[in-house]
Design an enzyme around this catalytic site. Structure first.
Site, PDB file in Angstrom:
ATOM      1  N   GLY A 427       0.815  -1.207   0.000  1.00 62.86           N
ATOM      2  CA  GLY A 427       0.000   0.000   0.000  1.00 62.86           C
ATOM      3  C   GLY A 427       0.840   1.244   0.000  1.00 62.86           C
ATOM      4  N   GLY A 430       0.208   8.672   2.974  1.00 61.37           N
ATOM      5  CA  GLY A 430       1.022   9.782   3.445  1.00 61.37           C
ATOM      6  C   GLY A 430       2.075   9.359   4.435  1.00 61.37           C
ATOM      7  N   GLY A 432       4.031   6.802   3.859  1.00 63.96           N
ATOM      8  CA  GLY A 432       5.028   6.053   3.120  1.00 63.96           C
ATOM      9  C   GLY A 432       4.462   4.836   2.417  1.00 63.96           C
ATOM     10  CB  ILE A 433       5.706   2.880  -0.451  1.00 60.47           C
ATOM     11  CG1 ILE A 433       5.372   4.101  -1.320  1.00 60.47           C
ATOM     12  CG2 ILE A 433       5.337   1.607  -1.188  1.00 60.47           C
ATOM     13  CD1 ILE A 433       6.132   4.142  -2.619  1.00 60.47           C
ATOM     14  CB  VAL A 434       3.624  -0.653   3.609  1.00 62.19           C
ATOM     15  CG1 VAL A 434       3.936  -1.861   4.486  1.00 62.19           C
ATOM     16  CG2 VAL A 434       3.426   0.577   4.469  1.00 62.19           C
ATOM     17  CG  ASP A 547      -4.723   7.871  12.769  1.00 60.18           C
ATOM     18  OD1 ASP A 547      -5.950   8.075  12.879  1.00 60.18           O
ATOM     19  OD2 ASP A 547      -4.169   7.653  11.689  1.00 60.18           O
TER      20      ASP A 547
END
Length: 718
Positions: A427, A430, A432-434, A547
């Site tokens: 995925g 905001g 980062g990319i995982v 969050d």
């Protein structure tokens, strides 16, 4: 003695033209007592609420707001509950209601009843719950109130009741909740009351005019839980040390009084935050940032030195030579920043079109690397397709200028092993990319790219990562390693295999997974509460997550929950990425969370968290966790709008919808997830978790319990 049935006219004989005989209708004595309430309310406000209260009925048990029960020894069902709340009724409370000797629950809250509470009301000796808050009642507390042998809940808040807190309150020995907030009570609270209230769990005397000292014996309330609220009064003197004898789970709210002296540091005082003592100008000591004079006398070196430095700084201006030095340093700094910008530009230009941000549009002329700017990226289009989420990708080392640091010493692997491993894009957000990366030994890990910035904040980045890495709890995702280079930052954590709670609750078709039985949901709730309480109380930084939501609660194959994404916002700030949206994906299996299942994060956030510029607090997390609990209980998303709203402009979100349902005493089956209705034995447990969730979602953050208390209460369920 009482007559079980009375008649307006026992036998009323009416001879009509045909000579027929008609008999009058008899109404029970309970019904006659209730009719006095209908008469005591202004006709204009009573029309809707009492429309079906008909004196010609034989029983009042079918009237709106009336509950009845069959009582042994009585021929007719008896009235045990009156609930006419929030109807804007204007009138007085009639003394005839005291004739309802089997009445257990009286609920008139949020109306416009005026006058005093009649002393005769407490002839209804079975009363155990009285809810009269939110009216215009005046006068003093009736002396016979504590003659009730079973009185457990008394809420008279937000009225105009005056006078002192009478000594006879000590006779209310079964009281569990005493809520007198927002009235006109005054005077000193006499000693000797609280030692007798051994069962008292909630005490709220806020918003009155009580003065004098806080009673020393209030510390003997050993059953107290939640918040001891004495705020917004006129209390003076020192805070008694005996308050430290209260259970450790009790939070204090002593704001807006005239208390003075040093805050004690014993017992439960150690668990209080600064907000508990605000707006008491003469209070000092921890946790306030106001040092007591006695402490400054004991450490004169520190205090006097700081004052002398302040005096020197105020008396002397900046010398001309120092001004020139500062100007030269600024010029050097600007030049250095310029060199960095040029370096980054040429670095990107030489990366063969490989996007280092992962934000470029995928196409034939622009590649997005699995680990951009570290590994060489093949130029074939099949790798571009794998970046979209399907296949694996591998690449060699390009000699990245950085270090891979293992936080967990038992988790050893080399950088080239990481870069050669099969990687799958899970995925992008905001945060980062995982990627899911399967190492050579077959162990999967989750790798998050944080961005390219922050090359001047290395020490700050490492300090934050090390603090996150020291968090070790079975319900929190474990950070195993990190990689730092000027143009690349990676976090390597455990990979949790079964997606997250958001997918389990809403799935592919918007319905909860069939595996989410009540026991499973309770297991998830308890584990999440334990992990969050650990972050708040025991972690190195006492983290605030900020969050909490279902997509940040990951699940393994046994539905054991893991909290993810804590501490990331700070790291994103350091690296210069944009944390405007949160994916909630670190360590999680993202292919299970489809784009057609949007999650509106703001609906999980506390009301005070939605104010621009506000800083996260632990009470934010408590509220968010409460919303997650309600979502698991009801099966409805937090932006749920009530279909029974009275007008098109009345939109009730999930929290307000549930609160309205409880105030109106709607059946539990109307609110709970239909999937849970089959588990009949769990009804009491479901109700208990509802009450915990409602406590977590209180509008006032000071009233909300601490996560430690929430976790302890959940552990008692089941």
């Amino acid at each position: 003695m009482f007559l079980p049935r009375l008649c307006f006219l026992t036998i009323f004989v009416l001879l009509n033209f045909n000579g027929d005989i008609k008999f009058g209708v008899c109404l029970t004595s309970d019904g006659l007592s209730l009719l006095s309430l209908k008469s005591a309310v202004d006709t204009a406000s009573a029309s809707a609420s009492f429309a079906d209260w008909n004196e010609n009925d034989s029983t009042p048990c079918r009237w709106s707001g009336i509950s009845c029960m069959n009582i042994s020894g009585s021929a007719d069902p008896r009235v045990v509950g009156i609930s006419i709340a929030g109807k804007n009724l204007r009138g007085y409370i009639p003394s005839e209601l005291g004739g309802l000797i089997y009445l257990r629950r009286l609920n008139f809250h949020d109306n416009n009843f005026y006058g005093s509470i009649p002393d005769q009301l407490f002839n209804a000796s079975s009363l155990h719950s009285i809810f009269l808050y939110g009216n215009n009642l005046s006068g003093s507390l009736p002396p016979s109130m504590c003659n009730l042998p079973r009185l457990q809940n008394l809420d008279l808040s937000n009225n105009s009741i005056s006078g002192p807190l009478p000594k006879f309150m000590r006779n209310c020995r079964q009281l569990q909740r005493l809520i007198l907030a927002g009235n006109d009570f005054s005077g000193e609270i006499p000693e000797g009351i609280f030692p007798e209230l051994a069962n008292l769990e909630q005490l709220d005397l806020s918003g009155n005019k009580f003065n004098g000292s806080i009673p020393v014996d209030i510390g003997e309330l050993k059953s107290l839980s939640g918040t001891l609220n004495l705020s917004f009064n006129l209390f003076t003197g020192k805070i008694p040390k005996t308050l430290g004898d209260l259970p450790l789970t009790v939070s204090f709210d002593l704001r807006n009084n005239n208390l003075l002296g040093e805050i004690p540091q014993t017992g439960s005082f150690a668990n209080q935050g600064p907000t508990a003592f605000l707006n008491n100008p003469m209070l000092c000591g921890f946790p306030l940032q106001r040092t007591c004079k006695n402490n400054s006398e004991n450490t004169p070196g520190i205090q006097s030195a700081s004052r002398e430095n302040e005096d020197i700084n105020e008396s002397k201006g900046l010398k001309p030579g120092l001004i020139i030095l500062i100007a030269v340093a600024d010029a050097i700094g600007v030049a250095f920043v310029g060199l960095v910008i040029v370096y980054v530009y040429w670095k990107r230009k030489d990366s063969h079109g490989c996007s280092c941000t992962g934000k470029g549009k995928l196409g034939r002329n622009e590649k997005t690397c699995v680990f951009p700017c570290i590994s060489n990226f093949p130029s074939n289009d099949s790798e571009v397709e794998s970046e979209k989420g399907g296949g694996g990708a591998s690449g060699g080392i390009s000699g990245g200028e950085g270090d891979l640091v293992a936080i967990d010493k038992g988790f050893n692997f080399e950088l080239d092993e990481l870069l050669r491993a099969s990687a799958y894009v899970l995925g992008k957000s905001g945060l980062g990319i995982v990627y899911k990366v399967v190492l050579g030994n077959g162990v999967p890990v989750a790798v998050r790219r944080l961005g390219e910035g922050g090359e001047q904040r290395y020490k700050e980045f490492v300090a934050e990562v090390q603090a996150i890495g020291r968090v070790n709890h079975p319900n929190v995702v474990k950070l195993r390693a990190y990689y730092w280079a000027p143009d690349e930052k990676l976090l390597i954590s455990d990979f949790i295999s079964n997606g997250n709670l958001a997918f389990a609750l809403r799935g592919k078709n918007g319905q909860p997974s069939s595996s989410l039985t009540w026991l499973t949901r309770l297991k998830i709730a308890k584990g999440t509460a334990r992990g969050l309480a650990y972050l708040h109380e025991c972690s190195p930084r006492k983290f605030v997550h900020g969050d909490i939501k279902p997509s940040n609660i990951l699940l393994d194959n046994e539905f054991q929950p893991y909290i993810s994404d804590f501490g990331l916002n700070r790291l994103i700030t350091i690296t210069g990425n944009n944390p405007s949206s949160s994916g909630g994906f670190i360590g999680g299996a993202l292919p299970y969370l489809k784009p057609n299942l949007p999650e509106k994060t703001n609906n999980y956030r506390a009301p005070e968290a939605r104010v621009t510029g506000s800083r996260p607090t632990q009470k934010w997390d408590v509220y968010s966790f409460g919303v997650v609990l309600l979502e698991m209980l009801t099966g409805k998303s937090p932006d749920y709008s009530s279909p029974t709203a009275s007008t098109s402009t009345e939109i009730l979100d999930l929290v307000r919808w549930v609160r309205k349902g409880f105030h109106e005493e709607n059946p539990l089956s109307d609110m709970v997830d239909p999937m849970l209705l089959q588990e009949v034995r769990a009804k009491k447990e479901v109700l208990a978790v509802f009450h915990i969730a409602l406590a977590c979602t209180e509008g006032d953050p000071e009233v909300r319990p601490r996560m430690k208390t929430v976790s302890e209460n959940l552990e008692k369920v089941g």
